[in-house]
Design a protein around this motif. Structure first.
Motif, PDB file in Angstrom:
ATOM      1  N   ALA A  14      -4.288   2.233   5.962  1.00  0.00           N
ATOM      2  CA  ALA A  14      -3.212   1.875   6.891  1.00  0.00           C
ATOM      3  C   ALA A  14      -2.052   2.871   6.873  1.00  0.00           C
ATOM      4  O   ALA A  14      -1.007   2.605   7.462  1.00  0.00           O
ATOM      5  N   VAL A  15      -2.234   3.992   6.198  1.00  0.00           N
ATOM      6  CA  VAL A  15      -1.194   5.017   6.182  1.00  0.00           C
ATOM      7  C   VAL A  15      -1.143   5.687   7.556  1.00  0.00           C
ATOM      8  O   VAL A  15      -2.165   6.204   8.044  1.00  0.00           O
ATOM      9  N   GLU A  16       0.016   5.669   8.182  1.00  0.00           N
ATOM     10  CA  GLU A  16       0.158   6.217   9.528  1.00  0.00           C
ATOM     11  C   GLU A  16      -0.214   7.707   9.546  1.00  0.00           C
ATOM     12  O   GLU A  16       0.277   8.489   8.743  1.00  0.00           O
ATOM     13  N   GLY A  17      -1.106   8.075  10.458  1.00  0.00           N
ATOM     14  CA  GLY A  17      -1.530   9.465  10.600  1.00  0.00           C
ATOM     15  C   GLY A  17      -2.696   9.861   9.713  1.00  0.00           C
ATOM     16  O   GLY A  17      -3.186  10.994   9.800  1.00  0.00           O
ATOM     17  N   PHE A  18      -3.180   8.952   8.873  1.00  0.00           N
ATOM     18  CA  PHE A  18      -4.215   9.291   7.896  1.00  0.00           C
ATOM     19  C   PHE A  18      -5.490   9.798   8.569  1.00  0.00           C
ATOM     20  O   PHE A  18      -6.148  10.721   8.077  1.00  0.00           O
ATOM     21  N   TYR A  19      -5.851   9.214   9.711  1.00  0.00           N
ATOM     22  CA  TYR A  19      -7.112   9.565  10.379  1.00  0.00           C
ATOM     23  C   TYR A  19      -6.931  10.570  11.518  1.00  0.00           C
ATOM     24  O   TYR A  19      -7.909  10.913  12.187  1.00  0.00           O
ATOM     25  N   ASP A  20      -5.721  11.048  11.735  1.00  0.00           N
ATOM     26  CA  ASP A  20      -5.450  11.862  12.920  1.00  0.00           C
ATOM     27  C   ASP A  20      -6.334  13.098  13.011  1.00  0.00           C
ATOM     28  O   ASP A  20      -6.713  13.520  14.100  1.00  0.00           O
ATOM     29  N   ARG A  21      -6.647  13.718  11.884  1.00  0.00           N
ATOM     30  CA  ARG A  21      -7.417  14.968  11.897  1.00  0.00           C
ATOM     31  C   ARG A  21      -8.880  14.784  11.496  1.00  0.00           C
ATOM     32  O   ARG A  21      -9.610  15.764  11.327  1.00  0.00           O
ATOM     33  N   VAL A  22      -9.306  13.551  11.315  1.00  0.00           N
ATOM     34  CA  VAL A  22     -10.678  13.319  10.861  1.00  0.00           C
ATOM     35  C   VAL A  22     -11.673  13.728  11.947  1.00  0.00           C
ATOM     36  O   VAL A  22     -11.612  13.246  13.082  1.00  0.00           O
ATOM     37  N   ALA A  23     -12.584  14.622  11.593  1.00  0.00           N
ATOM     38  CA  ALA A  23     -13.622  15.070  12.524  1.00  0.00           C
ATOM     39  C   ALA A  23     -14.797  14.098  12.462  1.00  0.00           C
ATOM     40  O   ALA A  23     -15.383  13.877  11.401  1.00  0.00           O
ATOM     41  N   GLU A  24     -15.121  13.512  13.584  1.00  0.00           N
ATOM     42  CA  GLU A  24     -16.248  12.582  13.627  1.00  0.00           C
ATOM     43  C   GLU A  24     -17.563  13.334  13.401  1.00  0.00           C
ATOM     44  O   GLU A  24     -17.725  14.470  13.862  1.00  0.00           O
TER      45      GLU A  24
ATOM     46  N   ILE B 113      -1.815  14.969   3.786  1.00  0.00           N
ATOM     47  CA  ILE B 113      -2.127  13.589   3.395  1.00  0.00           C
ATOM     48  C   ILE B 113      -1.144  13.093   2.341  1.00  0.00           C
ATOM     49  O   ILE B 113      -0.652  11.953   2.408  1.00  0.00           O
ATOM     50  N   LEU B 114      -0.822  13.935   1.377  1.00  0.00           N
ATOM     51  CA  LEU B 114       0.141  13.532   0.352  1.00  0.00           C
ATOM     52  C   LEU B 114       1.510  13.266   0.977  1.00  0.00           C
ATOM     53  O   LEU B 114       2.210  12.323   0.593  1.00  0.00           O
ATOM     54  N   GLN B 115       1.901  14.073   1.937  1.00  0.00           N
ATOM     55  CA  GLN B 115       3.173  13.857   2.619  1.00  0.00           C
ATOM     56  C   GLN B 115       3.161  12.535   3.379  1.00  0.00           C
ATOM     57  O   GLN B 115       4.154  11.783   3.365  1.00  0.00           O
ATOM     58  N   LEU B 116       2.052  12.215   4.044  1.00  0.00           N
ATOM     59  CA  LEU B 116       1.944  10.962   4.788  1.00  0.00           C
ATOM     60  C   LEU B 116       2.010   9.759   3.856  1.00  0.00           C
ATOM     61  O   LEU B 116       2.635   8.744   4.178  1.00  0.00           O
ATOM     62  N   ILE B 117       1.389   9.878   2.687  1.00  0.00           N
ATOM     63  CA  ILE B 117       1.433   8.767   1.725  1.00  0.00           C
ATOM     64  C   ILE B 117       2.853   8.563   1.215  1.00  0.00           C
ATOM     65  O   ILE B 117       3.322   7.423   1.069  1.00  0.00           O
ATOM     66  N   GLU B 118       3.562   9.637   0.947  1.00  0.00           N
ATOM     67  CA  GLU B 118       4.947   9.505   0.483  1.00  0.00           C
ATOM     68  C   GLU B 118       5.825   8.849   1.554  1.00  0.00           C
ATOM     69  O   GLU B 118       6.691   8.028   1.243  1.00  0.00           O
ATOM     70  N   LYS B 119       5.593   9.203   2.810  1.00  0.00           N
ATOM     71  CA  LYS B 119       6.339   8.558   3.889  1.00  0.00           C
ATOM     72  C   LYS B 119       6.012   7.066   3.952  1.00  0.00           C
ATOM     73  O   LYS B 119       6.892   6.220   4.180  1.00  0.00           O
TER      74      LYS B 119
ATOM     75  N   HIS C 262       7.457   1.369   3.116  1.00  0.00           N
ATOM     76  CA  HIS C 262       7.003   0.046   2.684  1.00  0.00           C
ATOM     77  C   HIS C 262       7.475  -0.336   1.290  1.00  0.00           C
ATOM     78  O   HIS C 262       7.016  -1.331   0.722  1.00  0.00           O
ATOM     79  N   LEU C 263       8.398   0.421   0.727  1.00  0.00           N
ATOM     80  CA  LEU C 263       8.869   0.135  -0.627  1.00  0.00           C
ATOM     81  C   LEU C 263       9.591  -1.216  -0.664  1.00  0.00           C
ATOM     82  O   LEU C 263      10.565  -1.427   0.075  1.00  0.00           O
ATOM     83  N   PRO C 264       9.140  -2.138  -1.506  1.00  0.00           N
ATOM     84  CA  PRO C 264       9.838  -3.421  -1.631  1.00  0.00           C
ATOM     85  C   PRO C 264      11.257  -3.231  -2.153  1.00  0.00           C
ATOM     86  O   PRO C 264      11.567  -2.242  -2.837  1.00  0.00           O
ATOM     87  N   LYS C 265      12.112  -4.185  -1.856  1.00  0.00           N
ATOM     88  CA  LYS C 265      13.496  -4.119  -2.308  1.00  0.00           C
ATOM     89  C   LYS C 265      13.565  -4.280  -3.823  1.00  0.00           C
ATOM     90  O   LYS C 265      12.732  -4.915  -4.441  1.00  0.00           O
ATOM     91  N   GLY C 266      14.590  -3.682  -4.404  1.00  0.00           N
ATOM     92  CA  GLY C 266      14.863  -3.900  -5.821  1.00  0.00           C
ATOM     93  C   GLY C 266      14.219  -2.915  -6.770  1.00  0.00           C
ATOM     94  O   GLY C 266      14.342  -3.058  -7.995  1.00  0.00           O
TER      95      GLY C 266
ATOM     96  N   GLN D 287       9.047   7.131  -7.759  1.00  0.00           N
ATOM     97  CA  GLN D 287       8.838   8.556  -7.995  1.00  0.00           C
ATOM     98  C   GLN D 287       7.364   8.845  -7.809  1.00  0.00           C
ATOM     99  O   GLN D 287       6.505   8.080  -8.278  1.00  0.00           O
ATOM    100  N   VAL D 288       7.062   9.939  -7.123  1.00  0.00           N
ATOM    101  CA  VAL D 288       5.676  10.342  -6.898  1.00  0.00           C
ATOM    102  C   VAL D 288       5.416  11.654  -7.633  1.00  0.00           C
ATOM    103  O   VAL D 288       6.179  12.608  -7.519  1.00  0.00           O
ATOM    104  N   THR D 289       4.319  11.685  -8.391  1.00  0.00           N
ATOM    105  CA  THR D 289       3.871  12.908  -9.064  1.00  0.00           C
ATOM    106  C   THR D 289       2.523  13.298  -8.468  1.00  0.00           C
ATOM    107  O   THR D 289       1.593  12.482  -8.451  1.00  0.00           O
ATOM    108  N   ARG D 290       2.423  14.512  -7.972  1.00  0.00           N
ATOM    109  CA  ARG D 290       1.174  14.965  -7.360  1.00  0.00           C
ATOM    110  C   ARG D 290       0.236  15.576  -8.404  1.00  0.00           C
ATOM    111  O   ARG D 290       0.681  16.237  -9.322  1.00  0.00           O
TER     112      ARG D 290
END
Length: 457
Positions: A243-253, A338-344, A349-353, A357-360
């Motif tokens: 459900a990550v926005e843009g995840f499938y945009d470049r997928v070649a069928e 893809i890593l950039q899309l996941i960070e976005k 969707h980060l819950p409150k409170g 931090q993301v480590t690649r």
């Protein structure tokens, strides 16, 4: 091929003795205590290359473990093949589950047991012995050959891309051949014509500055473990799609021909379900199990941890929660994007409170060689002449990140001719290699070099 086949029969015992010697070197690349063993293994391999008549043999130092290079370039007018493999191995833990010591190779039931026997020393050794047999029986090779055998594949090949970039002229060839994959099943040779890419990351969520008493603070402070569960749940929809926005945009069928090739594998999904011990298989709606696990991209949680982990219970509200995630990618997805899309997605969707931090971690690009490429079809003919059954074509769900680097920098078609089996406990205790495939693999590779010469001239 009769002379070559006789050569293998006559020298089988000696070849297996040499293979045991190779396997007895504990070339574990991930453990610094074995640094000298890895160097020793590289030197052993270089000596083998010299002894069979290969030339320009060098052990190239890198910032990590060395790369072994050798060549034979006297087939005038013939194509040049680059053979890649690795001589490093995985750690052996848990040691107590091995029936025999992992670096004391033994043969039982026509299988050789040792760490690295299937992945990848056994298969690298086959290439060397094939070249030896052709040089001894025919006095020459049907193709020009370059070997590059590295010592860091099991730790992600961190220094090989730099080496390849610096030595593009040295490594220039017409085709790349790798034996570091499996056949689909016993007696069913298969050619892997594509690998998924890889993008890995770790997510750390932080709530309070320290663990809190769950009785005093529970219900009044966001629990990072709850927040992490909510965040992870947001990565997929109810139909198994990422459900990550843009995840499938470049997928070649995939093409209809590829779908037919995958369907021809005729995998029994019910048998797979029973073998895995799950109540039902699961995945992206609209695709078969084999398609989901080879030609479709994924996002998987590899580990989660938070709070009290020991026996019993401790009533804390944890201060932190962590998840480790890897994505398997397909053409034309870019790991960095893809890593950039996941960070976005995390930020959105980060819950409150909590803060995050993301480590690649590891990244690798996917690749595919067209099914109808002459180098692929030549490999199919070689397999079929030895195994006497039609070859199957697969795309692996796994990743060998350096393959895409070779493809990108050297512009080479890649042929993955594996002789291992899925049941050989690769990376696990009691790793082994079936000697039936060792014997048949030697002959298959011998035939392949002739087939390839005829195909690429």
């Amino acid at each position: 091929m009769e002379n070559v086949q006789e050569y293998f029969r006559k020298n089988r015992d000696e070849h297996l003795r040499q293979l045991k010697e190779f396997l007895s070197i504990p070339s574990i690349s991930s453990l610094s205590v074995h640094k000298e063993d890895v160097q020793k293994c590289a030197e052993w391999l270089a000596d083998q290359c010299r002894s069979i008549g290969l030339e320009n043999v060098r052990v190239f130092p890198t910032k990590g473990h060395p790369v072994v290079y050798a060549d034979w370039l006297h087939a005038e007018g013939a194509p040049t093949v680059l053979i890649y493999g690795h001589y490093d191995v995985q750690p052996v833990d848990p040691l107590d589950l091995w029936e025999t010591p992992p670096f004391e190779p033994v043969i039982r039931d026509e299988k050789i047991y040792a760490r690295g026997s299937s992945d990848d020393k056994g298969q690298v050794f086959m290439h060397i012995k094939t070249l030896e047999a052709l040089l001894e029986t025919e006095g020459k090779l049907p193709v020009n050959v370059k070997l590059i055998i590295e010592g860091e594949e099991e730790i992600g090949s961190p220094h090989l891309p730099e080496f390849v970039e610096e030595h593009q002229q040295l490594l220039a060839a017409d085709c790349l051949v790798i034996s570091d994959t499996d056949m689909i099943a016993e007696g069913r040779p298969s050619i892997c014509y594509g690998l998924r890419g890889l993008a890995g990351l770790q997510i750390d969520l932080t709530g309070p500055k320290k663990d809190l008493h769950s009785g005093q603070y529970g219900g009044g402070v966001q629990n990072p473990a709850h927040a992490l569960s909510e965040l992870i749940a947001s990565f997929h929809d109810e139909k198994g799609r990422v459900a990550v926005e843009g995840f499938y945009d470049r997928v070649a069928e995939i093409s209809e021909a590829e779908r037919k090739a995958l369907a021809a594998l005729d995998l029994d999904e019910e048998e797979i379900r029973k073998e895995l011990g799950v109540p039902e298989l699961y995945g992206e709606e609209g695709y078969t199990y084999v398609e989901r696990t080879s030609v479709r991209p994924t996002l998987e949680v590899n580990g989660m941890f938070s709070g009290f982990q020991d026996e019993g219970i401790k009533t804390v509200l944890p201060a932190k929660a962590t998840a480790k995630i890897t994505c398997r990618l397909v053409p034309d997805q870019d790991p960095e994007e893809i890593l950039q899309l996941i960070e976005k997605h995390i930020e959105k969707h980060l819950p409150k409170g909590v803060t995050y931090q993301v480590t690649r971690f590891d990244k690798g690009e996917p690749f595919v060689t067209p099914l109808d490429h002459p180098a692929i079809q030549a490999a199919a003919r070689a397999y079929e002449k030895v195994y006497k059954v039609p070859v199957t074509f697969t795309r692996s769900g796994g990743s060998i990140p350096i393959v895409a680097t070779f493809h990108k920098l050297l512009n080479l078609p890649v042929v993955l001719m594996g002789f291992g089996l899925p049941s050989e406990n690769v990376h696990s205790p009691n790793e082994h290699f079936h000697l039936e495939n060792f014997d048949k693999g030697l002959l298959t590779l011998s035939i392949y070099w002739h087939e390839l010469n005829n195909s690429l001239r």
